[in-house]
Write a protein that holds these residues in place. Structure first.
Motif, PDB file in Angstrom:
ATOM      1  N   ILE A 256       0.832  -1.210   0.000  1.00 10.03           N
ATOM      2  CA  ILE A 256       0.000   0.000   0.000  1.00 10.03           C
ATOM      3  C   ILE A 256       0.863   1.255   0.000  1.00 10.03           C
ATOM      4  O   ILE A 256       1.698   1.444   0.884  1.00 10.03           O
ATOM      5  CB  ILE A 256      -0.936   0.009   1.223  1.00 10.03           C
ATOM      6  CG1 ILE A 256      -1.930  -1.152   1.158  1.00 10.03           C
ATOM      7  CG2 ILE A 256      -1.694   1.338   1.308  1.00 10.03           C
ATOM      8  CD1 ILE A 256      -2.764  -1.316   2.428  1.00 10.03           C
ATOM      9  N   ARG A 257       0.648   2.086  -0.967  1.00 10.86           N
ATOM     10  CA  ARG A 257       1.278   3.409  -1.031  1.00 10.86           C
ATOM     11  C   ARG A 257       0.624   4.201  -2.146  1.00 10.86           C
ATOM     12  O   ARG A 257      -0.043   3.655  -3.018  1.00 10.86           O
ATOM     13  CB  ARG A 257       2.800   3.313  -1.257  1.00 10.86           C
ATOM     14  CG  ARG A 257       3.215   2.643  -2.528  1.00 10.86           C
ATOM     15  CD  ARG A 257       4.735   2.528  -2.602  1.00 10.86           C
ATOM     16  NE  ARG A 257       5.165   1.716  -3.731  1.00 10.86           N
ATOM     17  CZ  ARG A 257       5.193   0.394  -3.740  1.00 10.86           C
ATOM     18  NH1 ARG A 257       4.795  -0.271  -2.674  1.00 10.86           N
ATOM     19  NH2 ARG A 257       5.596  -0.269  -4.803  1.00 10.86           N
ATOM     20  N   SER A 289     -12.286   2.529   2.008  1.00  7.26           N
ATOM     21  CA  SER A 289     -11.964   3.754   2.729  1.00  7.26           C
ATOM     22  C   SER A 289     -12.908   3.910   3.919  1.00  7.26           C
ATOM     23  O   SER A 289     -14.027   3.400   3.913  1.00  7.26           O
ATOM     24  CB  SER A 289     -12.092   4.952   1.794  1.00  7.26           C
ATOM     25  OG  SER A 289     -11.763   6.160   2.452  1.00  7.26           O
ATOM     26  N   CYS A 308      -4.594   4.431  -5.528  1.00 10.92           N
ATOM     27  CA  CYS A 308      -4.399   4.767  -4.115  1.00 10.92           C
ATOM     28  C   CYS A 308      -3.747   6.144  -4.000  1.00 10.92           C
ATOM     29  O   CYS A 308      -2.850   6.477  -4.778  1.00 10.92           O
ATOM     30  CB  CYS A 308      -3.523   3.692  -3.473  1.00 10.92           C
ATOM     31  SG  CYS A 308      -3.705   3.565  -1.700  1.00 10.92           S
ATOM     32  N   ALA A 310      -2.260   9.405  -1.297  1.00 13.27           N
ATOM     33  CA  ALA A 310      -1.825   9.806   0.032  1.00 13.27           C
ATOM     34  C   ALA A 310      -2.950  10.554   0.721  1.00 13.27           C
ATOM     35  O   ALA A 310      -3.627  11.383   0.109  1.00 13.27           O
ATOM     36  CB  ALA A 310      -0.580  10.688  -0.055  1.00 13.27           C
ATOM     37  N   VAL A 334      -5.382   1.609   7.858  1.00 13.31           N
ATOM     38  CA  VAL A 334      -4.110   2.270   7.604  1.00 13.31           C
ATOM     39  C   VAL A 334      -4.315   3.654   7.003  1.00 13.31           C
ATOM     40  O   VAL A 334      -5.316   3.918   6.337  1.00 13.31           O
ATOM     41  CB  VAL A 334      -3.214   1.428   6.668  1.00 13.31           C
ATOM     42  CG1 VAL A 334      -3.008   0.030   7.234  1.00 13.31           C
ATOM     43  CG2 VAL A 334      -3.787   1.352   5.256  1.00 13.31           C
ATOM     44  N   TYR A 335      -3.321   4.510   7.248  1.00 12.97           N
ATOM     45  CA  TYR A 335      -3.268   5.851   6.660  1.00 12.97           C
ATOM     46  C   TYR A 335      -2.238   5.807   5.542  1.00 12.97           C
ATOM     47  O   TYR A 335      -1.061   5.489   5.770  1.00 12.97           O
ATOM     48  CB  TYR A 335      -2.886   6.870   7.726  1.00 12.97           C
ATOM     49  CG  TYR A 335      -2.743   8.290   7.223  1.00 12.97           C
ATOM     50  CD1 TYR A 335      -3.861   9.031   6.842  1.00 12.97           C
ATOM     51  CD2 TYR A 335      -1.495   8.896   7.133  1.00 12.97           C
ATOM     52  CE1 TYR A 335      -3.734  10.329   6.386  1.00 12.97           C
ATOM     53  CE2 TYR A 335      -1.360  10.202   6.681  1.00 12.97           C
ATOM     54  CZ  TYR A 335      -2.489  10.911   6.302  1.00 12.97           C
ATOM     55  OH  TYR A 335      -2.372  12.203   5.846  1.00 12.97           O
ATOM     56  N   VAL A 336      -2.671   6.118   4.316  1.00 14.28           N
ATOM     57  CA  VAL A 336      -1.802   5.999   3.146  1.00 14.28           C
ATOM     58  C   VAL A 336      -0.883   7.213   3.034  1.00 14.28           C
ATOM     59  O   VAL A 336      -1.320   8.359   3.169  1.00 14.28           O
ATOM     60  CB  VAL A 336      -2.636   5.851   1.855  1.00 14.28           C
ATOM     61  CG1 VAL A 336      -1.715   5.714   0.638  1.00 14.28           C
ATOM     62  CG2 VAL A 336      -3.568   4.650   1.960  1.00 14.28           C
ATOM     63  N   THR A 337       0.401   6.954   2.779  1.00 14.08           N
ATOM     64  CA  THR A 337       1.389   8.010   2.573  1.00 14.08           C
ATOM     65  C   THR A 337       1.999   7.863   1.181  1.00 14.08           C
ATOM     66  O   THR A 337       1.698   6.915   0.456  1.00 14.08           O
ATOM     67  CB  THR A 337       2.499   7.949   3.628  1.00 14.08           C
ATOM     68  OG1 THR A 337       3.249   6.733   3.457  1.00 14.08           O
ATOM     69  CG2 THR A 337       1.919   7.976   5.040  1.00 14.08           C
ATOM     70  N   CYS A 341       2.436   3.197   4.142  1.00 18.08           N
ATOM     71  CA  CYS A 341       1.236   3.464   4.938  1.00 18.08           C
ATOM     72  C   CYS A 341       1.577   3.337   6.412  1.00 18.08           C
ATOM     73  O   CYS A 341       2.577   2.719   6.793  1.00 18.08           O
ATOM     74  CB  CYS A 341       0.090   2.508   4.566  1.00 18.08           C
ATOM     75  SG  CYS A 341       0.376   0.775   4.989  1.00 18.08           S
ATOM     76  N   ASN A 343       0.036   2.013   9.958  1.00 16.21           N
ATOM     77  CA  ASN A 343      -1.026   1.180  10.528  1.00 16.21           C
ATOM     78  C   ASN A 343      -1.571   1.858  11.785  1.00 16.21           C
ATOM     79  O   ASN A 343      -0.853   2.069  12.759  1.00 16.21           O
ATOM     80  CB  ASN A 343      -0.481  -0.218  10.870  1.00 16.21           C
ATOM     81  CG  ASN A 343      -1.593  -1.198  11.170  1.00 16.21           C
ATOM     82  OD1 ASN A 343      -2.761  -0.829  11.249  1.00 16.21           O
ATOM     83  ND2 ASN A 343      -1.229  -2.460  11.334  1.00 16.21           N
TER      84      ASN A 343
END
Length: 354
Positions: A256-257, A289, A308, A310, A334-337, A341, A343
């Motif tokens: 995930i990114r 989401s 995906c 950020a 998770v928070y995507v960066t 990401c 957790n």
């Protein structure tokens, strides 16, 4: 409020105003919890019309728009439209046909535009979470993690699925949660093969897997977590299934990114489960989401065409469900960066044997 200004700035050129009265969108733009209220956003000003039950709170809470006591709603709307020369009014496409026809009947001076562009505009604004939204979701998840620690001490053979679900929710509320972010799923033994099964009066037995999918509310924002635990030694097959789901969860999280197609992240987990021989036993998407609503867009799914980004908060929730026997699901949020990401879920996801 900046959110209202952004909405006005990106209003379609062929519209003069937007009317919002859906509960989640109303909360997003006004910051106020209420079961009623009508927000009107023009290119120059915004108005929040609210009835007597909420007017005092609204005056002290709502920023960035004029708060008006609701008396005769449609007459008040007509006055606003006349003041600003409104001829074309955009509304949310989530309205029922009856609501749409009522607006057309009561507001004959404007063209009421039931248009997907409004929903798309709002969804685009809501999907990327601001720091304050992230903080609310972190708090909601903290309640969830602490409730999970408590329930692991509560579970024992003889407790029913309903008793466990109630204890989870009551304990989370005692911690400070505003409520449950959805109806809790607690399923044990053969009921675990039902991804969205309802808690029943079935008592937990030794050897059962128990899957618990639950979340809390903080400032109106949701958390979402699933953990599967064993009551007593689960046996070799259940351990194998559990480890397969865990590997799918961890591998997907590593993928995930920002910039990665959502379907590719889903595929990472799906391939691991399929290669282990359980491809037909994972029938839902990998994740979705989360925000003011428990299920928002985009989704990690083999049918998704989205990328995906950020700032998204997404779930990672692979599962294997063996019909009539048992099931396993492990879900993190998770928070995507830009480069990965974070957790937000702190609960242990190695197999817990109670």
């Amino acid at each position: 409020m900046e959110r209202i200004h952004q909405l006005a700035a990106h209003m379609p050129e062929d519209m003069d105003a937007i009317l919002i009265d859906g509960a989640y969108n109303r909360l997003y733009y006004t910051g106020m919890h209420s079961s009623a209220g009508t927000l009107v956003v023009t290119r120059d000003e915004a108005y929040f019309i609210i009835d007597f039950r909420y007017i005092e709170v609204a005056k002290n809470t709502v920023k960035g728009c004029e708060v008006i006591l609701q008396k005769k709603l449609y007459e008040q709307l007509s006055e606003i439209f006349k003041k600003h020369g409104i001829r074309r009014l955009g509304i949310e496409e989530t309205k029922t046909m009856d609501e749409y026809l009522t607006l057309k009947e009561k507001l004959p001076e404007v063209e009421v535009m039931l248009d997907r562009r409004i929903g798309n505009l709002i969804a685009k604004q809501r999907r990327i979470k601001e720091p304050c939204e992230l903080e609310s979701i972190r708090r909601a998840q903290d309640y969830t993690d602490r409730a999970f620690s408590h329930i692991c001490e509560f579970i024992q053979p003889g407790r029913t699925e309903k008793e466990i679900a109630l204890e989870l929710e009551f304990y989370a509320r005692r911690l400070g949660a505003e409520g449950a972010s959805f109806e809790y799923i607690v399923v044990a033994g053969p009921n675990g093969s039902l991804p969205h099964g309802h808690p029943s009066d079935r008592p937990v037995e030794k050897g059962d897997f128990i899957t618990m999918d639950f979340g809390c509310l903080a400032d109106g924002y949701c958390s979402d977590m699933t953990r599967t635990v064993a009551v007593g030694e689960p046996g070799e097959e259940k351990r194998k299934v559990y480890e397969t789901v865990l590997q799918a969860n961890l591998s997907a999280m590593a993928a995930i990114r920002a910039g990665v197609p959502c379907k590719e992240i889903d595929k990472v987990a799906r391939d691991i489960i399929a290669n282990a021989g359980y491809g037909d036993c994972f029938g839902h998407g990998l994740g979705h989401s989360v925000g003011l609503e428990i299920h928002e867009s985009p989704r990690f799914s083999y049918t998704s065409d989205e990328i995906c980004e950020a700032g998204l908060i997404m779930t990672d929730e692979p599962g294997i469900y063996l019909e009539g026997r048992f099931g396993v699901r492990i879900e993190d949020m998770v928070y995507v960066t830009e480069d990965g990401c974070i957790n937000l879920t702190k609960s242990d996801k190695n197999l817990i044997v109670l």
